[in-house]
Design an enzyme around this catalytic site. Structure first.
Site, PDB file in Angstrom:
ATOM      1  N   TYR A 200       0.827  -1.205   0.000  1.00 46.84           N
ATOM      2  CA  TYR A 200       0.000   0.000   0.000  1.00 46.84           C
ATOM      3  C   TYR A 200       0.864   1.259   0.000  1.00 46.84           C
ATOM      4  O   TYR A 200       1.903   1.300   0.662  1.00 46.84           O
ATOM      5  CB  TYR A 200      -0.892   0.004   1.242  1.00 46.84           C
ATOM      6  CG  TYR A 200      -1.806   1.191   1.264  1.00 46.84           C
ATOM      7  CD1 TYR A 200      -2.986   1.182   0.534  1.00 46.84           C
ATOM      8  CD2 TYR A 200      -1.469   2.342   1.963  1.00 46.84           C
ATOM      9  CE1 TYR A 200      -3.822   2.281   0.522  1.00 46.84           C
ATOM     10  CE2 TYR A 200      -2.303   3.453   1.952  1.00 46.84           C
ATOM     11  CZ  TYR A 200      -3.473   3.414   1.229  1.00 46.84           C
ATOM     12  OH  TYR A 200      -4.290   4.515   1.206  1.00 46.84           O
TER      13      TYR A 200
ATOM     14  N   TRP B  25       1.187   5.684  -1.679  1.00 44.19           N
ATOM     15  CA  TRP B  25       0.883   6.671  -2.719  1.00 44.19           C
ATOM     16  C   TRP B  25       1.964   6.762  -3.801  1.00 44.19           C
ATOM     17  O   TRP B  25       1.755   7.366  -4.828  1.00 44.19           O
ATOM     18  CB  TRP B  25       0.682   8.037  -2.078  1.00 44.19           C
ATOM     19  CG  TRP B  25      -0.747   8.295  -1.722  1.00 44.19           C
ATOM     20  CD1 TRP B  25      -1.545   7.517  -0.930  1.00 44.19           C
ATOM     21  CD2 TRP B  25      -1.558   9.386  -2.168  1.00 44.19           C
ATOM     22  NE1 TRP B  25      -2.795   8.068  -0.848  1.00 44.19           N
ATOM     23  CE2 TRP B  25      -2.835   9.223  -1.587  1.00 44.19           C
ATOM     24  CE3 TRP B  25      -1.328  10.499  -2.979  1.00 44.19           C
ATOM     25  CZ2 TRP B  25      -3.880  10.130  -1.819  1.00 44.19           C
ATOM     26  CZ3 TRP B  25      -2.372  11.396  -3.184  1.00 44.19           C
ATOM     27  CH2 TRP B  25      -3.631  11.210  -2.615  1.00 44.19           C
TER      28      TRP B  25
HETATM   29  N1  LIG Z   1      -2.130   7.934  12.462  1.00 43.99           N
HETATM   30  C1  LIG Z   1      -2.539   8.017  11.204  1.00 43.99           C
HETATM   31  N2  LIG Z   1      -1.986   7.224  10.274  1.00 43.99           N
HETATM   32  C2  LIG Z   1      -2.388   7.319   8.996  1.00 43.99           C
HETATM   33  C3  LIG Z   1      -3.393   8.234   8.602  1.00 43.99           C
HETATM   34  C4  LIG Z   1      -3.979   9.055   9.605  1.00 43.99           C
HETATM   35  O1  LIG Z   1      -4.875   9.869   9.335  1.00 43.99           O
HETATM   36  N3  LIG Z   1      -3.509   8.922  10.890  1.00 43.99           N
HETATM   37  N4  LIG Z   1      -3.760   8.322   7.292  1.00 43.99           N
HETATM   38  C5  LIG Z   1      -3.571   7.146   6.474  1.00 43.99           C
HETATM   39  C6  LIG Z   1      -3.733   7.433   5.057  1.00 43.99           C
HETATM   40  S1  LIG Z   1      -5.221   8.202   4.648  1.00 43.99           S
HETATM   41  C7  LIG Z   1      -2.846   7.092   4.103  1.00 43.99           C
HETATM   42  S2  LIG Z   1      -3.274   7.269   2.460  1.00 43.99           S
HETATM   43  C8  LIG Z   1      -1.559   6.502   4.441  1.00 43.99           C
HETATM   44  C9  LIG Z   1      -0.420   6.987   3.525  1.00 43.99           C
HETATM   45  O2  LIG Z   1       0.635   6.103   3.588  1.00 43.99           O
HETATM   46  P1  LIG Z   1       1.705   5.954   2.396  1.00 43.99           P
HETATM   47  O3  LIG Z   1       1.039   6.215   1.094  1.00 43.99           O
HETATM   48  O4  LIG Z   1       2.400   4.668   2.585  1.00 43.99           O
HETATM   49  O5  LIG Z   1       2.689   7.167   2.714  1.00 43.99           O
HETATM   50  P2  LIG Z   1       3.755   7.900   1.783  1.00 43.99           P
HETATM   51  O6  LIG Z   1       4.591   8.712   2.707  1.00 43.99           O
HETATM   52  O7  LIG Z   1       3.078   8.623   0.681  1.00 43.99           O
HETATM   53  O8  LIG Z   1       4.644   6.701   1.241  1.00 43.99           O
HETATM   54  C10 LIG Z   1       5.043   6.597  -0.073  1.00 43.99           C
HETATM   55  C11 LIG Z   1       6.496   6.110  -0.107  1.00 43.99           C
HETATM   56  O9  LIG Z   1       6.805   5.780  -1.450  1.00 43.99           O
HETATM   57  C12 LIG Z   1       8.080   6.336  -1.791  1.00 43.99           C
HETATM   58  N5  LIG Z   1       8.068   6.580  -3.243  1.00 43.99           N
HETATM   59  C13 LIG Z   1       7.606   7.671  -3.905  1.00 43.99           C
HETATM   60  N6  LIG Z   1       7.729   7.498  -5.225  1.00 43.99           N
HETATM   61  C14 LIG Z   1       8.267   6.281  -5.429  1.00 43.99           C
HETATM   62  C15 LIG Z   1       8.620   5.556  -6.603  1.00 43.99           C
HETATM   63  O10 LIG Z   1       8.461   5.991  -7.725  1.00 43.99           O
HETATM   64  N7  LIG Z   1       9.150   4.304  -6.408  1.00 43.99           N
HETATM   65  C16 LIG Z   1       9.353   3.771  -5.170  1.00 43.99           C
HETATM   66  N8  LIG Z   1       9.869   2.559  -5.093  1.00 43.99           N
HETATM   67  N9  LIG Z   1       9.037   4.472  -4.049  1.00 43.99           N
HETATM   68  C17 LIG Z   1       8.490   5.686  -4.183  1.00 43.99           C
HETATM   69  C18 LIG Z   1       8.192   7.581  -0.951  1.00 43.99           C
HETATM   70  O11 LIG Z   1       9.549   7.953  -0.778  1.00 43.99           O
HETATM   71  C19 LIG Z   1       7.481   7.166   0.336  1.00 43.99           C
HETATM   72  O12 LIG Z   1       8.368   6.632   1.276  1.00 43.99           O
HETATM   73  O13 LIG Z   1      -1.254   6.794   5.802  1.00 43.99           O
HETATM   74  C20 LIG Z   1      -2.276   6.382   6.702  1.00 43.99           C
HETATM   75  N10 LIG Z   1      -1.810   6.502   8.063  1.00 43.99           N
HETATM   76  N1  LIG Z   2      -1.263  18.297   2.415  1.00 40.59           N
HETATM   77  C1  LIG Z   2      -1.749  17.052   2.428  1.00 40.59           C
HETATM   78  N2  LIG Z   2      -2.985  16.799   1.946  1.00 40.59           N
HETATM   79  C2  LIG Z   2      -3.488  15.547   1.965  1.00 40.59           C
HETATM   80  C3  LIG Z   2      -2.710  14.454   2.434  1.00 40.59           C
HETATM   81  C4  LIG Z   2      -1.408  14.737   2.962  1.00 40.59           C
HETATM   82  O1  LIG Z   2      -0.689  13.833   3.431  1.00 40.59           O
HETATM   83  N3  LIG Z   2      -0.959  16.037   2.927  1.00 40.59           N
HETATM   84  N4  LIG Z   2      -3.213  13.181   2.383  1.00 40.59           N
HETATM   85  C5  LIG Z   2      -4.302  12.917   1.458  1.00 40.59           C
HETATM   86  C6  LIG Z   2      -4.962  11.644   1.772  1.00 40.59           C
HETATM   87  S1  LIG Z   2      -4.166  10.196   1.389  1.00 40.59           S
HETATM   88  C7  LIG Z   2      -6.194  11.560   2.326  1.00 40.59           C
HETATM   89  S2  LIG Z   2      -6.910  10.042   2.623  1.00 40.59           S
HETATM   90  C8  LIG Z   2      -6.950  12.773   2.672  1.00 40.59           C
HETATM   91  C9  LIG Z   2      -7.574  12.612   4.061  1.00 40.59           C
HETATM   92  O2  LIG Z   2      -8.502  13.580   4.267  1.00 40.59           O
HETATM   93  P1  LIG Z   2      -9.198  13.670   5.700  1.00 40.59           P
HETATM   94  O3  LIG Z   2      -9.386  12.322   6.245  1.00 40.59           O
HETATM   95  O4  LIG Z   2     -10.409  14.499   5.525  1.00 40.59           O
HETATM   96  O5  LIG Z   2      -8.074  14.488   6.486  1.00 40.59           O
HETATM   97  P2  LIG Z   2      -7.646  14.631   8.009  1.00 40.59           P
HETATM   98  O6  LIG Z   2      -6.661  15.757   7.994  1.00 40.59           O
HETATM   99  O7  LIG Z   2      -7.206  13.337   8.553  1.00 40.59           O
HETATM  100  O8  LIG Z   2      -8.955  15.057   8.755  1.00 40.59           O
HETATM  101  C10 LIG Z   2      -9.657  16.263   8.461  1.00 40.59           C
HETATM  102  C11 LIG Z   2     -10.064  16.943   9.735  1.00 40.59           C
HETATM  103  O9  LIG Z   2     -10.998  16.137  10.449  1.00 40.59           O
HETATM  104  C12 LIG Z   2     -10.984  16.579  11.795  1.00 40.59           C
HETATM  105  N5  LIG Z   2     -11.427  15.482  12.644  1.00 40.59           N
HETATM  106  C13 LIG Z   2     -10.688  14.449  13.103  1.00 40.59           C
HETATM  107  N6  LIG Z   2     -11.443  13.636  13.872  1.00 40.59           N
HETATM  108  C14 LIG Z   2     -12.682  14.156  13.887  1.00 40.59           C
HETATM  109  C15 LIG Z   2     -13.919  13.762  14.496  1.00 40.59           C
HETATM  110  O10 LIG Z   2     -14.036  12.754  15.178  1.00 40.59           O
HETATM  111  N7  LIG Z   2     -14.995  14.544  14.243  1.00 40.59           N
HETATM  112  C16 LIG Z   2     -14.934  15.660  13.478  1.00 40.59           C
HETATM  113  N8  LIG Z   2     -16.041  16.330  13.251  1.00 40.59           N
HETATM  114  N9  LIG Z   2     -13.772  16.068  12.910  1.00 40.59           N
HETATM  115  C17 LIG Z   2     -12.672  15.325  13.101  1.00 40.59           C
HETATM  116  C18 LIG Z   2      -9.553  16.973  12.092  1.00 40.59           C
HETATM  117  O11 LIG Z   2      -9.514  18.148  12.853  1.00 40.59           O
HETATM  118  C19 LIG Z   2      -8.930  17.122  10.720  1.00 40.59           C
HETATM  119  O12 LIG Z   2      -8.309  18.379  10.533  1.00 40.59           O
HETATM  120  O13 LIG Z   2      -6.111  13.919   2.680  1.00 40.59           O
HETATM  121  C20 LIG Z   2      -5.335  14.033   1.476  1.00 40.59           C
HETATM  122  N10 LIG Z   2      -4.729  15.323   1.462  1.00 40.59           N
HETATM  123 MO   LIG Z   3      -5.272   8.455   2.270  1.00 46.74          MO
END
Ligand SMILES: Nc1nc2c(c(=O)[nH]1)N[C@H]1C(S)=C(S)[C@@H](COP(=O)(O)OP(=O)(O)OC[C@H]3O[C@@H](n4cnc5c(=O)[nH]c(N)nc54)[C@H](O)[C@@H]3O)O[C@H]1N2
Ligand SMILES: Nc1nc2c(c(=O)[nH]1)N[C@H]1C(S)=C(S)[C@@H](COP(=O)(O)OP(=O)(O)OC[C@H]3O[C@@H](n4cnc5c(=O)[nH]c(N)nc54)[C@H](O)[C@@H]3O)O[C@H]1N2
Ligand SMILES: [Mo]
Length: 780
Positions: free
Chosen positions: A121, A123
């Site tokens: 998994y 991005w």
């Molecule tokens: N506590 C907590 N944990 C969370 C979340 C949260 O809200 N709270 N959010 C979750 C969510 S929504 C998501 S989507 C995940 C994200 O989790 P990930 O998508 O696993 O996070 P990234 O840091 O984007 O990891 C991508 C990695 O791929 C590498 N990479 C980039 N390009 C390439 C390439 O071309 N080739 C190779 N081989 N590597 C590459 C980058 O250097 C990086 O280390 O995290 C989740 N974890």
């Molecule tokens: N700059 C930047 N943008 C991103 C990403 C990133 O890594 N960096 N990640 C991308 C990815 S993979 C994803 S999945 C999306 C995720 O998008 P979201 O899941 O919407 O993003 P979060 O920042 O985790 O949460 C949004 C807000 O929800 C509020 N929140 C948290 N818990 C609760 C709750 O219980 N109730 C209510 N009402 N509010 C709550 C928090 O204050 C937080 O600021 O974002 C994407 N956009």
């Molecule tokens: Mo995500």
């Protein structure tokens, strides 16, 4: 007639463009170095994250050569407990490829293909061909298959629930009402989790134009009223007059149920819409009125759970039913225990209000969680790299990674099915970072030391690379050609190579080609094409699909020579589920009943007490929770970072500028700080039963008392990696989060259900070493 796709009439060709998940930029290089990145002129609100690459791509965190953990070179899989604790030996490409190929062959022969975990998994980077997971999956499919994963960390609970009650989220996500319709018609926008501008910087595959700020401005000008339902005030900083409804995190379901209760009690709900477009009103109503459990889900009931005033809840329900109202829910609300229920209760509330399918009203699954929800653009999924079919059918729910590695042969329940964890021998990751995304990192480390071998492709020395056995250095997207394209983005961009491959890095494609060659299926993996050949092939293969979506693509050579093309805008703004509203029999939803299911017989038949067939407030362990709350009184939210994408470019200048004493900033209410003797700009220890981290304090009354917030993405940085449960010096919240499925229905990640305590950290500050490469030694 299909409208013409324009190759924009600039007087120069667009050969300096680079596409990233956070925007499109113009690249300047000098003497083989990246010197400058400028946003494109047409981007209304460009993201500063792009600047991170300058200095980072060839900086000290870069993986320069293939590397193998010392113990693995000496003792192979018997040394697996040394993972993360030992120095590396840099080896030749030939040696590394042979080592990996031999191990894959051994495991395939001894244990079969399900022993490979290649869900991988993550991005990775923008670009349709060099998409690391697609490359990895093609490789493993041709090797005979792999255990994969299903759904996402972003949305698993919703992805599993919504098909039962309203339809497939992937499909619905593309159907959001366009901002232009909202700007014209929406009177009240109720945003659960706000509309954070910071999250709308990003869009998977590319984000050519950032228009959220623009549209919020238009709506505000047109008089739309905004309500930010969130524990954090600046979640709706894009409008100046938003009302802040600060509730306890994790209590939204109670609020949503109470709003529904008022609508029914006061006969304010849309009875016609409910009777023609939904099923299950009677059992849902019976639940809301406490017919079985004796508990009315009234505003008074919800007031205690949410921390809101009962009267306010009543007034809000009345407002929502009389105004043209959009209800939007951020994805984070389902990354929690029982996260399924927040989405179900939202759908149910929107159905009772009955504005789904009208211009400016209804329902949104996360405007602002990424850049393109509601973008006024044609959707087209773009050129695709064929990964092929996986002969192994096993797929775990993505967030059950540690469970799988710790419990081979163990059983679990998932979306109505009884499942068994496979026995994994090789973990192979390319394009993701489990040491960023997974919950309870100390538990992950234990799990990560179970398989025989861990192989990782990475660009940078992340914790995941440091915890691998064989590490292959991958190129960044600036070092290769590709096509930049993302559905809804409205653009396709020729991504040119701007830099030579740094050090000895290779494209993921080249790495898998070499492995396939070594293992005897090189020809079928490459089909005789180099990267340029694939890019042309993929583009040409997408032309019929583009046509079906109303987009006429020019010949490949014209596209490539100019560098960019822009699809015509849609003729009419889109309105979410309009066809269904107009005629639910002619345009049924993809649910068992064809309608919105306020009650789902399918879900009820699963027999899960936490998820009984209608939106539901579940708190079986209320006493236990109260006890825990006394020990861990602060609710920790780990939100998406403003200055990076997840862990990507945490080592870049934009992210590092915001750190406090080199630690990740943590938001804390001044009263909570005072009670603990914590001051602005100091470093604190944040801890619970699972572990401890250091973080830099930012005091703010824009966060609810009792709630603290830290962004995800600080690179995990243990003080003493030889010790279990070491303090993380840098501030990675996943040291603290619980590794537990949202429920048996979705098995999603429940990171937002996390409780901690905080104390000042008065010891000498240990140096942050997250961005340094591991130690290297000479070959034994
Ligand atoms: N506590 C907590 N944990 C969370 C979340 C949260 O809200 N709270 N959010 C979750 C969510 S929504 C998501 S989507 C995940 C994200 O989790 P990930 O998508 O696993 O996070 P990234 O840091 O984007 O990891 C991508 C990695 O791929 C590498 N990479 C980039 N390009 C390439 C390439 O071309 N080739 C190779 N081989 N590597 C590459 C980058 O250097 C990086 O280390 O995290 C989740 N974890
Ligand atoms: N700059 C930047 N943008 C991103 C990403 C990133 O890594 N960096 N990640 C991308 C990815 S993979 C994803 S999945 C999306 C995720 O998008 P979201 O899941 O919407 O993003 P979060 O920042 O985790 O949460 C949004 C807000 O929800 C509020 N929140 C948290 N818990 C609760 C709750 O219980 N109730 C209510 N009402 N509010 C709550 C928090 O204050 C937080 O600021 O974002 C994407 N956009
Ligand atoms: Mo995500």
């Amino acid at each position: 007639m299909i409208p013409k796709t324009t190759i924009p009439k600039n007087n120069h060709s667009e050969h300096d463009l680079a596409v990233m998940h956070w925007g499109t930029y113009r690249v300047t290089t000098s003497e083989g170095e990246l010197t400058k990145i400028d946003p494109v002129e047409w981007d209304k609100n460009p993201s500063e994250i792009g600047q991170s690459l300058v200095g980072a791509v060839s900086g000290p965190s870069r993986i320069k050569r293939p590397a193998v953990r010392l113990g693995y070179l000496q003792h192979g899989r018997d040394s697996r407990h040394g993972r993360g604790k030992e120095p590396f030996v840099e080896v030749s490409w030939e040696t590394a490829i042979a080592l990996a190929a031999d191990e894959l062959a051994r495991v395939k022969k001894t244990y079969g293909n399900e022993a490979f975990y290649a869900g991988s998994y993550g991005w990775s980077s923008a670009g349709r061909f060099h998409h690391a997971q697609s490359q990895l999956h093609r490789f493993f499919n041709q090797l005979g298959g792999y255990t994969g994963s299903t759904n996402t960390y972003s949305l698993a609970a919703a992805e599993r629930l919504l098909p039962h009650i309203i339809g497939d989220l992937d499909v619905l996500q593309k159907q959001h009402t366009h901002w232009s319709s909202l700007a014209e018609h929406c009177e009240l926008f109720v945003a659960f989790g706000g509309l954070p501008l910071r999250n709308a910087q990003v869009n998977g595959g590319g984000a050519n134009d950032h228009s959220l700020k623009h549209w919020l401005g238009q709506m505000q000008q047109n008089g739309t009223q905004f309500i930010n339902v969130s524990p954090v005030k600046n979640d709706l900083s894009g409008v100046t007059n938003a009302e802040w409804l600060s509730l306890k995190p994790g209590s939204d379901t109670a609020l949503l149920l109470a709003l529904s209760y008022v609508l029914i009690e006061e006969s304010l709900y849309h009875a016609d819409f409910v009777s023609t477009h939904t099923v299950g009103f009677a059992p849902y109503k019976a639940y809301l009125f406490g017919e079985k459990d004796g508990i009315a889900k009234s505003p008074d009931w919800a007031a205690k759970l949410t921390g809101l005033e009962a009267d306010y809840i009543r007034t809000l329900a009345r407002q929502m039913s009389t105004k043209r109202t959009m209800i939007n829910i951020a994805w984070s609300l389902q990354r929690a225990r029982q996260g399924e229920q927040t989405f179900w209760a939202t759908v149910a509330l929107a159905a009772l209000i009955g504005q789904i399918g009208t211009p400016g009203g209804g329902l949104g699954f996360a405007y602002a969680s990424t850049n393109l929800a509601g973008a006024n653009r044609r959707t087209f999924s773009g050129p695709r790299f064929p990964a092929g079919k996986n002969p192994v059918s096993d797929r775990i729910p993505v967030a059950r990674l540690s469970d799988m590695l710790l419990n081979p042969g163990g059983s679990y329940q998932f979306d109505g099915k009884d499942c068994t964890y496979p026995d994994i021998r090789v973990v192979y990751w390319a394009g993701g970072n489990a040491f960023h995304h997974h919950q309870d990192l100390n538990r992950l480390i234990e799990a990560w030391r179970q398989p025989d071998t861990v192989i990782v492709h990475e660009q940078y020395w992340t914790a995941q690379a440091k915890f691998a056995d064989i590490v292959f250095p991958a190129t960044t997207s600036l070092e290769r050609e590709d096509i930049g394209s993302s559905s809804n983005d409205g653009f396709m961009i020729a991504m040119r190579q701007h830099l030579a491959a740094q050090f000895e890095a290779r494209d993921d494609y080249a790495i898998f080609s070499a492995l396939a060659e070594q293992m005897g299926f090189g020809e079928s993996f490459t089909e005789g094409r180099d990267a340029a050949g694939w890019i042309r092939h993929m583009y040409e293969g997408s032309m019929p699909r583009a046509q079906a979506d109303g987009i006429e693509l020019p010949a490949f050579d014209d596209f490539w020579a100019q560098g960019k093309l822009e699809y015509a805008l849609p003729d009419e703004p889109q309105i979410f589920l309009k066809a269904f509203r107009d005629n639910p029999l002619a345009a049924p939803l993809a649910t068992p009943s064809g309608k919105i299911e306020l009650f789902s017989q399918t879900v009820a038949d699963f027999g899960y007490e936490e998820c009984p067939g209608h939106p539901f407030w579940y708190q079986p362990d209320a006493d236990e929770q109260q006890e825990m709350a006394a020990r861990w009184p602060l609710h920790l939210l780990s939100s998406q970072p403003r200055t990076r994408l997840h862990s990507q470019y945490d080592h870049g200048s934009v992210s590092r500028r915001t750190k406090i004493h080199d630690r990740e900033p943590l938001w804390l209410h001044p009263a909570d700080a005072a009670a603990r003797g914590v001051t602005e700009g100091s470093v604190v220890k944040v801890f619970n039963d699972r572990g401890a981290i250091l973080a830099g304090v930012h005091l703010s009354s824009d966060i609810r008392r009792g709630v603290v917030q830290i962004s995800t993405g600080a690179w995990y940085d243990p003080l003493d990696v030889q010790q279990p449960n070491s303090l993380d010096k840098h501030g990675n919240p996943n040291v603290l989060t619980e590794d537990r499925g949202s429920s048996r229905l979705g098995q999603g990640c429940s990171a937002q259900s996390c409780w901690v305590q905080i104390t000042p950290f008065n010891e000498p500050l240990p140096e942050v070493t997250a961005f340094e490469p591991p130690a290297f030694v000479a070959a034994p």
